[in-house]
Design an enzyme around this catalytic site. Structure first.
Site, short mmCIF file in Angstrom:
data_model
loop_
_atom_site.label_atom_id
_atom_site.label_comp_id
_atom_site.label_asym_id
_atom_site.label_seq_id
_atom_site.Cartn_x
_atom_site.Cartn_y
_atom_site.Cartn_z
N GLU A 192 35.75 30.86 -34.66
CA GLU A 192 36.75 29.42 -33.95
C GLU A 192 38.07 30.13 -34.28
OE1 GLU A 192 35.50 26.67 -35.62
OE2 GLU A 192 33.48 26.45 -35.47
N CYS A 248 45.40 28.60 -36.92
CA CYS A 248 44.14 29.58 -38.49
C CYS A 248 43.45 30.26 -37.89
CB CYS A 248 43.79 27.58 -38.88
SG CYS A 248 42.21 27.73 -39.89
N CYS A 293 29.80 32.91 -43.13
CA CYS A 293 30.04 33.10 -44.43
C CYS A 293 28.91 32.77 -45.25
CB CYS A 293 31.58 32.10 -45.09
SG CYS A 293 31.95 31.84 -46.20
N CYS A 347 30.65 22.74 -46.67
CA CYS A 347 31.30 23.76 -45.15
C CYS A 347 29.77 23.89 -44.19
CB CYS A 347 32.50 25.09 -45.68
SG CYS A 347 32.70 25.75 -44.62
N CYS A 368 36.29 23.41 -40.02
CA CYS A 368 35.50 24.98 -39.61
C CYS A 368 34.61 25.10 -39.38
CB CYS A 368 36.22 25.62 -40.85
SG CYS A 368 35.49 26.75 -41.85
S1 SF4 Z 1 34.54 26.49 -47.75
FE1 SF4 Z 1 33.38 27.39 -46.10
S2 SF4 Z 1 34.35 29.63 -45.04
FE2 SF4 Z 1 35.36 29.00 -46.58
S3 SF4 Z 1 34.95 30.08 -48.71
FE3 SF4 Z 1 33.21 28.36 -48.81
S4 SF4 Z 1 31.81 28.34 -47.20
FE4 SF4 Z 1 33.53 30.22 -46.85
#
Ligand code: SF4
Length: 277
Positions: free
Chosen positions: A18, A31, A38, A45, A258
């Site tokens: 994204e 962004c 991740c 998140c 996100c």
């Molecule tokens: S906020 Fe989401 S993308 Fe960012 S480090 Fe934490 S898990 Fe990973």
């Protein structure tokens, strides 16, 4: 409704990332994602829920800028590395991307207009500080005590708050740049007066700025922004000498949080047997 545009890019191997284009008074900011998924597992998140697949190459990070500029016919003036992924977990490729995006034969970006956001990979903060690239380091803090932070950000079990703040001080001293701390004010998690006091105490005397942000709604979690408390939280920090702003929410009507769009696309793709949709 606010001119924010979210792109879902399909990479050559069929994975998705994204990218978000945001309009501000001073111009456009983008962004970008740095990984497919991740590993860091932050509880609030959506990218963490969908899991980690792989790092993006330098050109795949750069491509997000080129394609978005082409599609939207605008010139981007700021880059934030705050999309899917932990940039410092893809360190070498992110450094190559930074060198490409600032090359005079390419976008010729001043790295002063680039902001890199990390959940706190401490050894890489030291590495980055020693390079003195001039970019803005933005640290997702979200809680000022170890037990609370470890609860919502597993990375804290490896690099606790004391180590993180020490690394941030080193970054500030070595680069002359202030650090931004991101703090999502979450109801019943980190938004009490006591939390504000702890945060103010932790950051006292540090050349920094605090960004208070609304928490993004995701299906699997019940986290909510402490709406009534955010302004009060900011005031409380202010009274203790800590500079804080409440970040404007962009793209709330298009699920710009996100990782959400990618995760929905992966689910649809699986339903369709991986076919195009
Ligand atoms: S906020 Fe989401 S993308 Fe960012 S480090 Fe934490 S898990 Fe990973």
């Amino acid at each position: 409704m606010d001119n924010t545009v979210k792109y879902l890019y399909r990479l050559s191997d069929g994975n998705f990332v994204e990218t978000v284009l945001m309009k501000y008074n001073y111009g456009y900011s983008i962004c970008v994602s740095t990984q497919v998924g991740c590993k860091m597992g932050c509880k609030f998140c959506a990218s963490a829920i969908a899991g980690f697949v792989r790092n993006l190459s330098p050109s795949e990070i750069l491509m997000q800028i080129y394609e978005t500029e082409k599609n939207s016919a605008v010139r981007v003036s700021g880059v934030v590395m705050m999309g899917i992924g932990e940039p410092l977990d893809n360190y070498e490729n992110v450094l190559k991307f930074l060198s490409l995006v600032s090359d005079s034969r390419g976008n010729n970006f001043s790295l002063r207009h680039v902001s890199l956001s990390t959940c706190g990979i401490v050894p890489r903060i030291y590495d980055l500080a020693s390079l003195k690239l001039g970019l803005t380091l933005s640290v997702s803090l979200h809680c000022a005590d170890d037990s609370g932070r470890s609860e919502i950000m597993p990375v804290n079990k490896k690099y606790n708050i004391e180590k993180l703040i020490e690394a941030c001080r080193f970054y500030i001293n070595n680069t002359g740049r202030r650090v931004t701390f991101e703090y999502a004010v979450i109801d019943n998690v980190n938004s009490s007066d006591n939390d504000a006091d702890k945060l103010a105490f932790l950051l006292k005397g540090i050349n920094c700025h605090v960004n208070l942000i609304p928490v993004n709604k995701i299906r699997e979690r019940n986290y909510r922004t402490a709406k009534a408390g955010v302004a009060e939280f900011a005031k409380r920090l202010g009274r203790r000498g800590i500079n804080a702003t409440v970040r404007r929410t962009l793209g709330s009507d298009i699920e710009a949080a996100c990782g959400q769009l990618r995760r929905d696309a992966v689910e649809k793709s699986n339903l369709n047997g991986g076919a195009d949709f």
